[in-house]
Scaffold this motif. Structure first.
Motif, PDB file in Angstrom:
ATOM      1  N   ASP A  54      -8.648   0.128 -10.265  1.00  0.00           N
ATOM      2  CA  ASP A  54      -8.054   0.350  -8.951  1.00  0.00           C
ATOM      3  C   ASP A  54      -8.547  -0.718  -7.981  1.00  0.00           C
ATOM      4  O   ASP A  54      -9.624  -1.301  -8.165  1.00  0.00           O
ATOM      5  N   GLU A  55      -7.732  -0.986  -6.949  1.00  0.00           N
ATOM      6  CA  GLU A  55      -8.091  -1.980  -5.933  1.00  0.00           C
ATOM      7  C   GLU A  55      -8.506  -3.292  -6.598  1.00  0.00           C
ATOM      8  O   GLU A  55      -9.493  -3.928  -6.229  1.00  0.00           O
TER       9      GLU A  55
ATOM     10  N   LYS B 228       0.349   3.676  -6.828  1.00  0.00           N
ATOM     11  CA  LYS B 228       0.048   2.880  -8.019  1.00  0.00           C
ATOM     12  C   LYS B 228      -1.047   3.500  -8.884  1.00  0.00           C
ATOM     13  O   LYS B 228      -0.994   3.429 -10.099  1.00  0.00           O
TER      14      LYS B 228
ATOM     15  N   ASP C  16      -1.029  -8.865  -0.150  1.00  0.00           N
ATOM     16  CA  ASP C  16      -1.215  -9.158   1.267  1.00  0.00           C
ATOM     17  C   ASP C  16       0.075  -9.620   1.935  1.00  0.00           C
ATOM     18  O   ASP C  16       0.216  -9.531   3.147  1.00  0.00           O
TER      19      ASP C  16
ATOM     20  N   ASN D 112      -3.160  -4.064  -4.190  1.00  0.00           N
ATOM     21  CA  ASN D 112      -2.244  -4.280  -3.072  1.00  0.00           C
ATOM     22  C   ASN D 112      -2.043  -5.770  -2.809  1.00  0.00           C
ATOM     23  O   ASN D 112      -2.970  -6.568  -2.936  1.00  0.00           O
TER      24      ASN D 112
ATOM     25  N   LYS E 144       0.835  -1.203   0.000  1.00  0.00           N
ATOM     26  CA  LYS E 144       0.000   0.000   0.000  1.00  0.00           C
ATOM     27  C   LYS E 144       0.869   1.252   0.000  1.00  0.00           C
ATOM     28  O   LYS E 144       2.007   1.242   0.436  1.00  0.00           O
ATOM     29  N   GLY E 145       0.296   2.330  -0.525  1.00  0.00           N
ATOM     30  CA  GLY E 145       0.928   3.641  -0.388  1.00  0.00           C
ATOM     31  C   GLY E 145       2.062   3.935  -1.333  1.00  0.00           C
ATOM     32  O   GLY E 145       2.830   4.867  -1.097  1.00  0.00           O
TER      33      GLY E 145
ATOM     34  N   VAL F 294       7.347   3.490  -0.626  1.00  0.00           N
ATOM     35  CA  VAL F 294       6.148   4.176  -0.146  1.00  0.00           C
ATOM     36  C   VAL F 294       6.336   5.683  -0.345  1.00  0.00           C
ATOM     37  O   VAL F 294       7.397   6.238  -0.058  1.00  0.00           O
TER      38      VAL F 294
END
Length: 691
Positions: free
Chosen positions: A274-275, A229, A320, A318, A225-226, A360
């Motif tokens: 996204d996501e 992207k 995991d 993202n 994350k962060g 990040v």
């Protein structure tokens, strides 16, 4: 102003803006960067400070008067009613009302619907029919006793995007910049400080632009994350559309059978999801099937005539788990929803951008230098979609004939995109071409190697290319070099089943190079666990390398160590020297005495500070059993960077101790600052020889 900023303003006057101005004018306006830079480009595209200050105030005033905040929508509606006409900056979409046979606009922030729009406006701006477009619009209010008529009328509308650009002038200006300068200009254009990134990290950032210059290009980026992207796809260009992975439907993306209207792929250059990751997410199987067909054939059909489109797909999400966990237990696509964790879908991806190599995003990574007004660059990139640079690598290199047509097409499309972004004028050298070719091959190899894990029916492909000398040059990914014991695990198990060889779980696959008789661990340049002669190359951006692993076995038992490095000058370089000393202290027995002597060059810019820092190492070693000394070489050490121990070993490094990327965090903590194995490296080589 830096020399680069001065050069940028000299050759692209009127098309560049200082990137920190966006924050200065944004305030609490929730608008994309390209909207703000469009306005800044009208009033602040200069290097004159007085003009910039005046322009900032003008843009702030425009936003204050015309940008519609949702909380103030009622006040703006009242202004339109009272004045009869008012200009607004808002996101506008248009739909056809079949009952009245008329087009009606919706203003998102202003909160008004059924705004009358004439057919000419819709023909001039067809994207309004698909999704919201940021516009500057003049809205009228004319009340009518007829309830069927809306009082809101759209008088004029102008999508926020630059008009025509001089592409030939752009190419001509490109020739005035070196490759490094041009890459730094592009990095500043997307908002980043080039000094915060290594060469490979810069290229990975620029890979995100390929969907904007290549038609029907499919790229995926999965990582922590962060790391920014989705930023490129949401903020960078008016020709890209970012949608949530769970919000897309077949009619919205491809075609609505009820009215025959084409979806997003027909109107946008890039559609980004996204996501996109998440094992718990579900997707419509019919949607997945249509996407796979479109990604492979550039066309789609829903029971009617096949239709074609040119939109590129970008999938971002993202992960995991970290890379070694994924390689040991599953694959690098493990985070995808089940319906997309499918070999046929994955095989249609042209490139896998390793998001775990992207740091990040932090405040100190943003630039205050000059870059292209993003809308100007977006128009240039859109023009470049018409070009085809895929054959340019064949001037210097030949790709393996054993790879499939799909692999070859993927590699060439990535190459074409990188060349369009960095060398639109065709000025690349053979060395520069090779650097991009290796990245393109690696990006496709990452896809293919994971396919081999997911579906054993896929063949194991040997990714290599042949240079002008006729030498085969094989490609490995960074994570393959960093974690060979996990990367090749599946192949190792299959080899065990076939040969019943006695091999432990942590052993790397041993592959015999057809050109030599030596067996070498595929893709591995290891930290030596014992002192052996040899030469090793390490790829930029990998982690896991420490001074103890690189040097420890060779200085074990030494009583004197001589370090020659002309560039122990800046704070972080002297910190590296201190960490080398700390490694020696940890390695030696408490009762042993070791002398470490450094020969370096003076920092002409701040020699006083350099002396103080080096002397602080001398003081820090008091009572440790290590005696540290240093001197400036008055005759000049040239570029020699060596470590010589009285154990009989000489270590030659092209970068000396400066193997790590410079830290950029100004406050707080990071594992990379505390532990060497978490620090990204620069590309370097090391050679061990008997002294």
């Amino acid at each position: 102003m830096s020399n680069l900023d001065a050069k940028i303003n000299e050759h692209f006057a009127g098309f560049v803006v200082r990137k920190d101005l966006v924050k200065a004018v944004k305030g609490n306006a929730i608008v994309p960067t390209y909207v703000l830079e469009y306005l800044l480009g009208q009033y602040c595209a200069t290097d004159d400070e007085a003009s910039i200050e005046s322009g900032i105030e003008t843009v702030k005033e425009i936003l204050r008067k015309h940008y519609v905040h949702r909380s103030e929508a009622g006040l703006i509606q009242s202004s339109i009613k009272e004045k009869g006409r008012y200009r607004v900056i808002d996101q506008v979409s248009v739909a056809l009302n079949e009952k009245t046979d008329s087009y009606e606009a919706t203003f998102d922030n202003l909160g008004i619907k059924k705004v009358a729009v004439d057919s000419g406006t819709v023909k001039a701006h067809p994207k309004l029919l698909v999704t919201g477009v940021w516009c500057i619009a003049d809205v009228q209010y004319e009340f009518s006793e007829d309830n069927r008529l809306s009082p809101w009328i759209l008088e004029t509308i102008k999508p926020i995007q630059i008009a025509r650009v001089d592409y030939e002038g752009y190419k001509e200006a490109r020739s005035k910049f070196t490759t490094d300068e041009w890459i730094d200009l592009l990095m500043q254009s997307i908002g980043f400080d080039p000094a915060a990134f290594g060469r490979r990290s810069k290229l990975l950032q620029l890979m995100r632009l390929i969907p904007f210059v290549e038609r029907n290009y499919n790229i995926i980026e999965l990582g922590p994350k962060g790391t920014g992207k989705s930023h490129i796809y949401s903020e960078f260009s008016p020709h890209g559309q970012l949608i949530s992975g769970g919000e897309v439907t077949i009619p919205k993306l491809f075609v609505n059978n009820s009215n025959g209207r084409i979806g997003l792929v027909g109107y946008w250059d890039v559609v980004a999801f996204d996501e996109f990751a998440g094992r718990e997410k579900t997707a419509n199987k019919a949607l997945v099937d249509i996407m796979k067909n479109y990604m492979a054939n550039k066309s789609f059909s829903r029971g009617v005539n096949p239709m074609g489109a040119e939109a590129s797909f970008a999938f971002v999400g993202n992960t995991d788990h970290n890379v070694p966990f994924m390689l040991k237990n599953s694959d690098l696509f493990e985070a995808l929803p089940t319906q997309f964790h499918d070999s046929a879908f994955i095989d249609r991806l042209h490139a896998y951008l390793p998001g775990w190599e992207v740091d990040v995003i932090r405040g100190e990574m943003f630039t205050s230098g000059y870059g292209f007004i993003v809308d100007y660059l977006a128009e240039i990139l859109r023009h470049l979609r018409q070009e085809d640079f895929s054959n340019r690598p064949e001037r210097f290199f030949r790709i393996s004939e054993k790879i499939s047509t799909r692999d070859r097409d993927a590699i060439y499309k990535t190459m074409s995109g990188l060349l369009k972004v960095i060398f639109p004028d065709g000025s690349e050298t053979e060395t520069e071409m090779e650097e991009l070719l290796r990245l393109a091959l690696e990006s496709r190899k990452r896809v293919k190697d994971q396919l081999f894990r997911i579906d054993s029916t896929y063949p194991d492909v040997d990714f290599y290319y042949v240079g002008s000398s006729g030498e085969k040059r094989r490609i490995t990914t960074v994570e393959e070099e960093e974690f060979p014991q996990y990367y090749h695990k599946k192949r190792r198990v299959e080899n065990l089943a076939e040969s019943s060889a006695d091999m432990t779980d942590d052993e790397p696959l041993i592959e015999i190079d057809e050109d030599t008789a030596d067996g070498t661990a595929k893709g591995k340049a290891p930290e030596p666990s014992r002192a052996l002669e040899g030469h090793h190359d390490y790829a930029e951006n990998r982690r896991g390398l420490t001074y103890d692993g690189l040097f420890g076995p060779y200085i074990e038992g030494a009583t004197r160590i001589d370090v020659t490095d002309p560039y122990i000058r800046y704070f972080y370089q002297i910190r590296n020297m201190m960490e080398f000393v700390e490694m020696v202290i940890r390695r030696k027995a408490p009762e042993d005495q070791v002398a470490i002597h450094l020969t370096t060059g003076p920092d002409d810019g701040n020699i006083t500070k350099q002396r103080e820092l080096l002397d602080s190492i001398v003081e820090a070693c008091t009572g440790s059993g290590v005696e540290f000394s240093w001197k400036f070489d008055g005759t000049g050490t040239g570029h020699a960077r060596t470590i010589v121990a009285d154990t009989g070993w000489k270590i030659v490094l092209d970068r000396g101790l400066d193997i790590y990327q410079a830290p950029i965090r100004r406050d707080g903590f990071s594992l990379g600052d505390r532990l060497q194995e978490y620090r990204m490296i620069k590309g370097f080589y090391v050679t061990y020889v008997r002294a």
